[in-house]
Design an enzyme around this catalytic site. Structure first.
Site, short mmCIF file in Angstrom:
data_model
loop_
_atom_site.label_atom_id
_atom_site.label_comp_id
_atom_site.label_asym_id
_atom_site.label_seq_id
_atom_site.Cartn_x
_atom_site.Cartn_y
_atom_site.Cartn_z
N ARG A 126 -10.63 15.75 1.29
CA ARG A 126 -9.56 16.12 0.61
C ARG A 126 -10.12 16.39 -0.73
O ARG A 126 -11.19 16.47 -1.04
CB ARG A 126 -8.47 14.78 0.46
CG ARG A 126 -9.05 13.74 -0.31
CD ARG A 126 -8.17 12.64 -0.64
NE ARG A 126 -8.79 11.51 -1.11
CZ ARG A 126 -8.28 10.21 -1.23
NH1 ARG A 126 -6.90 10.28 -1.32
NH2 ARG A 126 -8.87 9.23 -1.76
N ASN A 164 -4.13 14.44 -8.41
CA ASN A 164 -4.10 13.12 -8.27
C ASN A 164 -5.79 12.59 -8.44
O ASN A 164 -6.66 13.17 -8.12
CB ASN A 164 -4.05 12.69 -6.60
CG ASN A 164 -4.05 11.04 -6.29
OD1 ASN A 164 -3.25 10.61 -6.77
ND2 ASN A 164 -4.74 10.55 -5.39
N GLU A 165 -5.77 11.45 -9.00
CA GLU A 165 -7.23 11.13 -9.51
C GLU A 165 -8.30 12.21 -9.48
O GLU A 165 -9.04 12.34 -8.93
CB GLU A 165 -7.61 9.99 -8.42
CG GLU A 165 -6.98 8.61 -8.28
CD GLU A 165 -7.68 7.73 -7.22
OE1 GLU A 165 -8.38 8.01 -6.46
OE2 GLU A 165 -7.25 6.48 -7.54
N GLU A 322 -1.54 2.84 -8.85
CA GLU A 322 -2.13 2.53 -7.43
C GLU A 322 -2.84 1.15 -7.51
O GLU A 322 -3.79 1.14 -8.61
CB GLU A 322 -3.00 3.25 -6.90
CG GLU A 322 -2.57 4.87 -6.25
CD GLU A 322 -3.48 5.54 -6.00
OE1 GLU A 322 -4.61 5.08 -5.31
OE2 GLU A 322 -3.36 6.77 -5.90
N GLU A 370 -6.56 6.55 6.34
CA GLU A 370 -6.36 5.54 5.55
C GLU A 370 -5.41 4.59 6.28
O GLU A 370 -4.76 3.80 5.93
CB GLU A 370 -5.83 5.84 4.21
CG GLU A 370 -6.77 6.46 3.41
CD GLU A 370 -6.32 6.90 1.85
OE1 GLU A 370 -5.16 7.25 2.03
OE2 GLU A 370 -7.15 6.79 1.11
C1 GAL Z 1 -6.95 6.43 -4.51
C2 GAL Z 1 -6.21 7.51 -3.90
C3 GAL Z 1 -5.09 7.28 -2.86
C4 GAL Z 1 -5.76 6.62 -1.81
C5 GAL Z 1 -6.25 5.28 -2.36
C6 GAL Z 1 -6.87 4.16 -0.92
O1 GAL Z 1 -8.45 6.73 -4.68
O2 GAL Z 1 -5.65 8.02 -4.89
O3 GAL Z 1 -4.74 8.59 -2.27
O4 GAL Z 1 -6.83 7.26 -1.13
O5 GAL Z 1 -7.37 5.45 -3.12
O6 GAL Z 1 -7.57 3.12 -1.89
#
Ligand code: GAL
Length: 681
Positions: A126, A164-165, A322, A370
């Site tokens: 990604r 995202n991030e 998150e 994941e």
């Molecule tokens: C973040 C990400 C999420 C998911 C998560 C898992 O870095 O934004 O999409 O991958 O980590 O911990």
């Protein structure tokens, strides 16, 4: 950041009913495209049951939303948005630009990032895009605009989630696009190549440039790349991602001027490449992602990250976008959270100003990379300890409604965090490669926490003049302006504490000459001629019997107002000053020349805080066992007490009505528990 109040709440579907109470939001990344439609209804039922009121939708949906150039498929997202709106759940709608679809990469492989050794990264994971690619930018903005046009009036829309991030996987790109943008960035910064030559010290190793177009990113070469080139490339790379954020944000603002725009930061551990301190004011509200790390003091690191996020938000409420309900999937060994940790971790973020508690992700994936990462609804389903804990936390957050919108109550003490010192102090070709800037700042913050002293984090560019004491360890880069502000702070009665390798260089990574700690030499009344870093198994001993590692120095005193608080004992430095304090104006400036062990930091802190007139807020018998934070609003003060231990603690010393955490008539806080006391004005 424009708004002091949590703007996402003002847009919430429930707030159309003006009597709807504001609350601490609760939710997750929601990825319904991974599931058949019949699961969606079930999702909504379980979300309602858990008091979920906001979800981030569409983060990795580009391939579904735009299956080919010029083709769009919004039916599924329309349906999801409608379901959310009917249920009164807000959508933090992603621009879906985080991960480009296969067709785009196939047609335009020139959007793929390139590593420092020239390898083009492949799709299949990604975030495989160059932050400076004009082709990627055009497609991303087109997607953002199309989504904004389609959902601008949708009742579920509460906020925009850009990408995202940003920078999680594609921060450093060394491609030709990056080279061209880097040169433009350098022209903006320096104006002339002569000025760049000066700043970069290019007369060293025959690196002098005649024209900007000779300059490259610091690609893999034969020897250490030019340090200022490295530093500028870090600045540029952070800026390039910030500019991408701004570009998407501006497209969204043009269509939906009233809908707040954010992106999720990664203030956690050693994630240092994005200078969030410099990004934060571009967001309508600050959002952060945090994951517990497999490190010593992992729980306390969470609080430190949350305190840092709070400083980025300038003490205003922020959005925890998150974290995890239990195990993650990306550590070498991924352990689940222990009983009580799910709620304690979430509430610790609230304690530091989060007004939204969200997870990655809502429903644990059945497939994909994941699938072993925890979620709000685990593989085991609704009938599980984990989901029951989630439901319980949703109820707890409801009890904290009165806190929504309250601010961080300022502490008397702050630790200073400076991204550029972080970058610069850890460059190669230095006295030691073992120095970790963030750990230095965190360990002083932790020492304060253990001493029962509440400490804010403050960014170097922010106003720190209101604090009684500021701890600025390894403040390596001190430009002229910061030098003046630190001097004024001490002159006007502030107490500054700094350490080795501080004040060493200016904004161009050029050394302040005349002896270390350069820019801070006069303020501290000392002079150091040579650094004496320690080998990994070496220690130095101080007069209080504690040990130092990593660093030592022969400190010479140059001002009669300097007192020596600790000396070295034994070894080459026997008898010479290890820790000093100088009175300057109404305040003091202290210097610590070695990396003290935790006992050394603790005993020194006691001396320094007593000198600064700062009293611990935690009663003696609870120090080291609890963390205390405070939020403040129109209805008074809210005191969070977090049990850091696995044993119950007695909170008889705390006044006020407990909103959560204590049962009626009891003052015992359970192991890993969190209590919140309300003190009315
Ligand atoms: C973040 C990400 C999420 C998911 C998560 C898992 O870095 O934004 O999409 O991958 O980590 O911990």
């Amino acid at each position: 950041m424009k708004n002091a109040t949590p703007t996402w709440l003002r847009h919430h579907p429930d707030s159309k009913n003006s009597s709807a109470p504001r609350r601490i939001s609760f939710g997750a990344d929601y990825n319904p495209e991974q599931w058949p439609r019949d699961v969606w209804g079930e999702d909504i039922r379980l979300m309602k049951q858990a008091n979920v009121d906001v979800v981030s939708v569409g983060i990795f949906s580009w391939a579904r939303l735009q299956p080919a150039q010029g083709r769009w498929d919004f039916d599924w997202l329309d349906e999801v948005m409608d379901l959310l709106a009917e249920a009164g759940i807000g959508a933090d709608l992603a621009t879906a630009t985080a991960s480009p679809p296969a067709w785009l990469v196939t047609e335009h492989p020139e959007i793929l990032p390139v590593t420092e050794d020239g390898v083009t990264l492949s799709p299949g994971g990604r975030q495989h895009w160059r932050p400076t690619s004009p082709v990627f930018r055009e497609h991303a903005l087109n997607l953002a605009r199309t989504l904004a046009e389609r959902y601008k009036d949708h009742p579920a829309l509460v906020a925009w989630h850009v990408n995202n991030e940003l920078g999680c996987h594609n921060l450093y790109d060394y491609s030709d696009d990056a080279a061209a943008s880097f040169r433009e960035w350098l022209v903006q910064r320096y104006g002339s190549v002569d000025e760049l030559n000066r700043a970069w010290s290019t007369d060293f190793w025959s690196q002098r440039y005649q024209a900007f177009d000779q300059i490259l990113p610091p690609r893999k070469g034969t020897a250490f790349p030019n340090p200022t080139q490295q530093l500028d490339f870090k600045r540029f790379s952070s800026d390039a991602l910030k500019q991408h954020f701004i570009a998407e944000r501006d497209v969204l603002r043009a269509v939906t001027p009233d809908v707040p725009v954010t992106t999720n930061f990664m203030v956690v551990g050693e994630t240092k490449g994005m200078n969030f301190s410099d990004w934060a004011d571009e967001l309508d509200f600050v959002a952060n992602d945090h994951y517990r790390l497999p490190i010593e003091h992992s729980r306390d690191e969470l609080s430190f990250s949350a305190a840092t996020t709070s400083s980025l938000a300038r003490g205003n409420p922020w959005f925890l976008m998150e974290h995890s309900t239990s195990a993650v999937n990306w550590q070498p060994i991924n352990r689940p959270k222990r009983d009580g940790e799910l709620a304690r971790d979430s509430l610790a973020h609230v304690a530091h100003g989060a007004d939204a508690v969200c997870y990655f992700q809502w429903r644990q994936s059945a497939g994909g990379a994941e699938k072993y990462h925890s979620a709000m609804v685990p593989h085991a389903g609704e009938d599980s300890r984990l989901y029951r804990s989630v439901v319980q936390l949703g109820q707890t957050l409801d009890q904290l409604q009165p806190l929504a919108g309250t601010q961080r109550a300022p502490a008397q003490v702050a630790v200073l965090m400076d991204w550029e010192s972080w970058w610069c102090s850890e460059l190669d070709s230095h006295p030691t490669e073992d120095l970790r800037y963030r750990q230095e700042v965190f360990h002083w913050w932790l020492a304060l926490l253990n001493e029962g002293v509440r400490a804010d984090v403050v960014q170097a560019h922010q106003d720190f003049s209101g604090y009684d004491a500021v701890f600025a360890p390894v403040l390596h880069m001190v430009p002229h302006q910061l030098k003046g502000r630190l001097e004024d702070f001490v002159l006007e009665g502030g107490h500054l504490v700094t350490t080795y390798f501080s004040g060493t260089v200016d904004q161009d990574d050029r050394v302040w000459l005349g002896g270390y700690p350069g820019a801070l030499r006069d303020l501290l009344g000392i002079r150091v001629e040579e650094f004496a870093p320690l080998l990994r198994d070496e220690t130095v001993t101080l007069t209080d019997g504690t040990l130092g590692t990593l660093w030592s120095e022969q400190v010479d005193i140059t001002d009669s107002g300097v007192e020596v608080l600790r000396r070295y004992v034994g070894g080459e430095l026997d008898g010479s000053p290890a820790v000093t304090r100088r009175r300057g104006g109404a305040g003091t400036a202290s210097y610590v020349s070695s990396r003290l062990d935790s006992a050394g930091r603790a005993s020194l802190l006691r001396d320094l805080l007593a000198g600064a007139g700062v009293e611990p807020e935690i009663p003696q018998q609870l120090r080291g066992r609890i963390e205390v934070t405070k939020r403040v609003g129109a209805q008074g003060e809210y005191v969070f007490v977090i049990n850091r231990t696995d044993e119950p603690v007695n909170l008889q010393d705390f006044a006020g009505h407990a909103l959560i955490g204590l049962s009626a008539g009891s003052r015992t806080l359970a192991s890993r528990g969190v209590a919140v006391f309300h003190l009315q004005r």
